[in-house]
Design a protein around this motif. Structure first.
Motif: not given
Length: 264
Positions: A229, A196-198, A70, A167, A74, A82, A232, A80
């Motif tokens: 992690c 996306p959210i990691l 993941h 990021h 990312a 984080a 996502p 992404h």
């Protein structure tokens, strides 16, 4: 007469301050210490010391990355977000250490409060190759400036960073809590940007917990560390509000898994 009155008022104010400062044993020392700690020079010096210590503690910790697939996806693909709980903020640079060794490039952005505490955190994390973003104008020029105030300005500047291919790093429960409860801003940013959210969690076997609202964890040197992690999360534009509790659950799950994998 005016000068005499002004002098008398000033003397009365000074006497009131002195009575307050000496009301308790060593009270004046505490007031002097508080004023000293608020000075820009002392805060800059303290931030440098804290940054040097964290650098030493994190680099002498033996790290394991869980959910590497993941993290690699990312940092190698589209921007992404984080996200991690505020209490684990001192451990975050370790993730960037690991990802740089795996070929990650660029300079991630982190949003911090415009408050004095936020500026202090920004000064600490900047040494780890992270650019600081404040949600309001900054006179010292040490962070990217935003002319508007409030959460709307923070959302707008972070959206700009994501659109530019950067990021971003977010603590959804910061800067004042409630602890481990995501604010709506992170879901809104993810929905508007499509990024996306990691979910990220971290723990070290050697640490101390501070008596702060978030129970912030400070790593000690020569321990073992785990960074987790999770998968996502994609937030839809329509009905993004429903994703807020899902984000809270994902971040808590990542943090709890890190705790289980790295007991103290």
């Amino acid at each position: 007469m005016t000068a005499a009155v002004a002098f008398a008022n000033g003397l009365a104010s000074w006497q009131s301050w002195w009575r307050y400062a000496t009301r308790r044993p060593h009270g004046w020392k505490l007031l002097v210490l508080k004023r000293l700690l608020r000075s820009a020079a002392v805060q800059a010096f303290t931030a440098r010391l804290v940054g040097l210590y964290l650098d030493f503690a994190l680099r002498t910790t033996r790290w394991t990355l869980v959910g590497e697939e993941h993290a690699v996806a990312a940092t190698a693909g589209h921007p992404h977000i984080a996200a991690f709980w505020h209490e684990r903020l001192p451990l975050l640079p370790a993730l960037w250490f690991i990802m740089r060794r795996k070929g990650a490039t660029g300079t991630p952005r982190v949003l911090v409060s415009k408050h004095r505490d936020g500026r202090f955190i920004g000064a600490v994390v900047r040494r780890f190759g992270v650019e600081v973003v404040h949600g309001s104008s900054s006179k010292d020029g040490s962070a990217r400036d935003v002319s508007e105030k409030g959460g709307a300005a923070s959302v707008r500047v972070l959206l700009g960073e994501l659109q530019a291919g950067q990021h971003i790093l977010i603590t959804p429960d910061g800067p004042r809590g409630p602890r481990r409860r995501a604010a709506p801003g992170v879901a809104q940013i993810a929905a508007l940007s499509g990024a996306p959210i990691l979910p990220v969690g971290a723990q070290t076997s050697r640490h101390r917990i501070l008596p702060t609202w978030d129970k912030m964890l400070v790593p000690l040197p020569f321990g073992r560390g785990v960074i987790v992690c999770g998968p996502p999360l994609l937030v839809p534009r329509d009905g993004w509000e429903a994703s807020v509790p899902l984000i809270t659950a994902a971040l808590t799950e990542a943090a709890d898994r890190a705790d289980d994998l790295c007991p103290s």
